[in-house]
Design a protein around this motif. Sequence first.
Motif, short mmCIF file in Angstrom:
data_model
loop_
_atom_site.label_atom_id
_atom_site.label_comp_id
_atom_site.label_asym_id
_atom_site.label_seq_id
_atom_site.Cartn_x
_atom_site.Cartn_y
_atom_site.Cartn_z
N ARG A 144 -6.26 -6.83 1.39
CA ARG A 144 -5.66 -8.00 0.74
C ARG A 144 -4.30 -7.65 0.16
N LEU A 145 -3.40 -8.61 0.29
CA LEU A 145 -2.06 -8.48 -0.26
C LEU A 145 -2.00 -9.31 -1.54
N TRP A 146 -1.49 -8.70 -2.60
CA TRP A 146 -1.43 -9.34 -3.92
C TRP A 146 0.00 -9.34 -4.43
N GLU A 147 0.35 -10.37 -5.17
CA GLU A 147 1.63 -10.40 -5.87
C GLU A 147 1.41 -9.72 -7.22
N VAL A 148 2.11 -8.63 -7.46
CA VAL A 148 1.91 -7.84 -8.68
C VAL A 148 2.24 -8.64 -9.93
N ALA A 149 3.32 -9.42 -9.90
CA ALA A 149 3.76 -10.15 -11.10
C ALA A 149 2.73 -11.16 -11.61
N THR A 150 1.96 -11.75 -10.70
CA THR A 150 1.00 -12.79 -11.09
C THR A 150 -0.46 -12.38 -10.91
N GLY A 151 -0.71 -11.36 -10.09
CA GLY A 151 -2.08 -10.98 -9.78
C GLY A 151 -2.71 -11.89 -8.75
N LYS A 152 -1.92 -12.77 -8.14
CA LYS A 152 -2.43 -13.73 -7.17
C LYS A 152 -2.60 -13.08 -5.80
N GLU A 153 -3.75 -13.38 -5.17
CA GLU A 153 -3.97 -12.94 -3.79
C GLU A 153 -3.09 -13.80 -2.88
N ILE A 154 -2.26 -13.16 -2.09
CA ILE A 154 -1.32 -13.86 -1.21
C ILE A 154 -1.93 -14.08 0.17
N ARG A 155 -2.57 -13.03 0.71
CA ARG A 155 -3.20 -13.17 2.03
C ARG A 155 -4.21 -12.07 2.25
N ARG A 156 -5.09 -12.35 3.20
CA ARG A 156 -6.08 -11.36 3.63
C ARG A 156 -5.72 -10.89 5.03
N LEU A 157 -5.84 -9.62 5.23
CA LEU A 157 -5.67 -9.03 6.55
C LEU A 157 -7.08 -8.87 7.09
N GLU A 158 -7.49 -9.81 7.94
CA GLU A 158 -8.87 -9.89 8.37
C GLU A 158 -9.02 -9.57 9.84
N GLY A 159 -10.26 -9.27 10.22
CA GLY A 159 -10.58 -8.97 11.60
C GLY A 159 -11.25 -7.61 11.75
N HIS A 160 -11.33 -6.87 10.66
CA HIS A 160 -11.98 -5.57 10.70
C HIS A 160 -13.49 -5.74 10.87
N SER A 161 -14.11 -4.84 11.62
CA SER A 161 -15.56 -4.88 11.79
C SER A 161 -16.25 -3.80 10.96
N ASP A 162 -15.47 -3.05 10.21
CA ASP A 162 -16.00 -1.99 9.36
C ASP A 162 -15.21 -2.02 8.05
N TRP A 163 -15.63 -1.21 7.08
CA TRP A 163 -14.91 -1.19 5.81
C TRP A 163 -13.49 -0.67 6.00
N VAL A 164 -12.59 -1.15 5.15
CA VAL A 164 -11.19 -0.71 5.18
C VAL A 164 -11.07 0.46 4.22
N GLU A 165 -10.90 1.63 4.79
CA GLU A 165 -10.93 2.87 4.03
C GLU A 165 -9.55 3.29 3.51
N SER A 166 -8.47 2.86 4.19
CA SER A 166 -7.15 3.33 3.81
C SER A 166 -6.08 2.29 4.12
N VAL A 167 -5.10 2.19 3.24
CA VAL A 167 -3.98 1.26 3.41
C VAL A 167 -2.67 1.94 3.05
N ALA A 168 -1.57 1.48 3.65
CA ALA A 168 -0.25 2.02 3.34
C ALA A 168 0.83 0.99 3.69
N PHE A 169 1.91 1.01 2.94
CA PHE A 169 3.11 0.23 3.24
C PHE A 169 4.13 1.11 3.95
N SER A 170 4.89 0.51 4.85
CA SER A 170 6.02 1.22 5.45
C SER A 170 7.10 1.42 4.38
N PRO A 171 8.02 2.36 4.59
CA PRO A 171 9.06 2.63 3.60
C PRO A 171 9.93 1.41 3.27
#
Length: 173
Positions: free
Chosen positions: A95-122
Amino acid sequence: ALTGSYDKTARVWEVATGQEIRRLEGHSDWVTSIAFSRDGRWALTGSQDGTARVWEVATGKEIRRLEGHSVRVSSVALSPDGRWALTGSLDKTARLWEVATGKEIRRLEGHSDWVESVAFSPDGLLALTGSGNITRLWEVATGKEIRRLEGHSRQVTSVAFSPDGRWALTGSW
């Protein structure tokens, strides 16, 4: 340095002396993942309690609580500009969140297993998520899946971008 632990805290340490500077307390279960903002002003923690929290490092004060995952938040990342938080969970979503408000912006869905790791590009425009034996590359602005990186035979436990954003690095059991 920032560390997380089973005692339900994250701790800020002074690298030069090894002295504990601050404790970030408030999670109701163990801290699973941690990240600093690029400027060092904010810390982000994920927990077994299903929440992620944004902290002001200078004071140790909880600034924002990111709630919505139904189970453990296994991985967290802050965008390079500090505007977005990304969380991965055993609920099979990132899930992507806006830090300033704490609001969930969108879900990255379609995974069939738990999401173990996330990263942003530089540059903050792309995100990686590791789930099952697949790593997915996403466009942050739209939540569109760009491609799948397949090849591991087991759970992808860690993902990262190179400093120039040219390479993705994935680790597995």
